[in-house]
Design a protein around this motif. Structure first.
Motif, short mmCIF file in Angstrom:
data_model
loop_
_atom_site.label_atom_id
_atom_site.label_comp_id
_atom_site.label_asym_id
_atom_site.label_seq_id
_atom_site.Cartn_x
_atom_site.Cartn_y
_atom_site.Cartn_z
N THR A 1 1.54 14.68 -9.48
CA THR A 1 0.09 14.61 -9.39
C THR A 1 -0.42 16.00 -9.76
O THR A 1 0.05 17.00 -9.22
N VAL A 2 -1.37 16.06 -10.68
CA VAL A 2 -1.85 17.33 -11.22
C VAL A 2 -3.34 17.47 -10.93
O VAL A 2 -4.12 16.55 -11.18
N LEU A 3 -3.72 18.62 -10.37
CA LEU A 3 -5.13 18.91 -10.15
C LEU A 3 -5.71 19.48 -11.44
O LEU A 3 -5.23 20.49 -11.95
N ILE A 4 -6.72 18.80 -11.97
CA ILE A 4 -7.34 19.21 -13.23
C ILE A 4 -8.67 19.87 -12.91
O ILE A 4 -9.57 19.24 -12.35
N ASN B 1 -3.19 14.05 -0.92
CA ASN B 1 -2.76 12.78 -0.34
C ASN B 1 -1.40 12.39 -0.88
O ASN B 1 -1.18 12.38 -2.09
N ASP B 2 -0.47 12.08 -0.01
CA ASP B 2 0.84 11.53 -0.39
C ASP B 2 1.67 12.44 -1.28
O ASP B 2 2.36 11.97 -2.18
N ILE B 3 1.60 13.75 -1.08
CA ILE B 3 2.52 14.62 -1.79
C ILE B 3 3.39 15.37 -0.77
O ILE B 3 2.97 15.63 0.35
N ASP B 4 4.60 15.68 -1.18
CA ASP B 4 5.53 16.40 -0.31
C ASP B 4 5.53 17.90 -0.61
O ASP B 4 5.65 18.72 0.28
N ILE B 5 5.46 18.23 -1.90
CA ILE B 5 5.55 19.63 -2.34
C ILE B 5 4.36 19.94 -3.23
O ILE B 5 4.04 19.19 -4.15
N LEU B 6 3.70 21.05 -2.94
CA LEU B 6 2.60 21.50 -3.78
C LEU B 6 3.03 22.78 -4.49
O LEU B 6 3.47 23.73 -3.84
N ILE B 7 2.94 22.78 -5.81
CA ILE B 7 3.19 23.99 -6.59
C ILE B 7 1.84 24.52 -7.03
O ILE B 7 1.11 23.86 -7.76
#
Length: 176
Positions: free
Chosen positions: A18-21, A51-57
């Motif tokens: 999932t990518v934040l744009i 929402n529903d992510i385990d790891i945020l880069i």
């Protein structure tokens, strides 16, 4: 850096991304990723994104040669604070903060190797980009809410799909 990291991770074939744009996604067209429009300064979009992510880069920043000190404080520092808050709210397990080597204290001894144990440049430098990057790193490293956080300090980065090349990047390119 972000679009190249996305392409690398997609090649591994084991991640749902999932990518934040923030502004545009032209470098991600045709890639199998979920896109969420938003900003590190918009808490609602961050809550939607986490929402529903385990790891945020985390790679969001501003280019050090074209932004103001207020931009650095807002995007780098306040953005980091917002990310941590959203990750805490949504029970994200790990944050990988991709940051700059410039947030580490330059003690003037260039024979010394910089490591993860090197002190941060908190209030030690007059250069706003360095100071706010160090303060953001400190937020990630000192948060205490069961999120495993690390900071990876990169040096000068140049490569394919750079939209803005820094003066140091241009210096290196001139020697290629």
């Amino acid at each position: 850096i972000g679009c190249n990291l996305v392409k690398f991770l997609l090649k591994k074939n084991k991640y749902d991304l999932t990518v934040l744009i923030h502004k545009n996604d032209h470098n991600l067209i045709g890639l199998d990723v979920k896109k969420v429009k938003g900003s590190v300064l918009d808490k609602d979009s961050l809550d939607n994104f986490t929402n529903d992510i385990d790891i945020l880069i985390h790679l969001a920043s501003v280019q050090s040669t074209i932004a103001t000190e207020k931009d650095f404080e807002n995007v780098i520092f306040r953005g980091a604070s917002n990310i941590i808050e959203s990750c805490q709210n949504k029970k994200v397990k790990k944050i990988i903060n991709i940051t700059t080597i410039r947030s580490l204290l330059d003690e003037g001894d260039h024979s010394k190797i910089l490591t993860e144990n090197s002190p941060l440049a908190i209030n030690e430098k007059d250069i706003p980009f360095d100071k706010w990057s160090a303060k953001a790193d400190q937020l990630f490293l000192k948060q205490k809410n069961n999120i495993n956080s690390i900071c990876l300090h990169l040096g000068t980065v140049i490569g394919p799909e750079d939209s803005i090349i820094s003066p140091m990047g241009n210096f290196f390119i001139s020697y290629l």
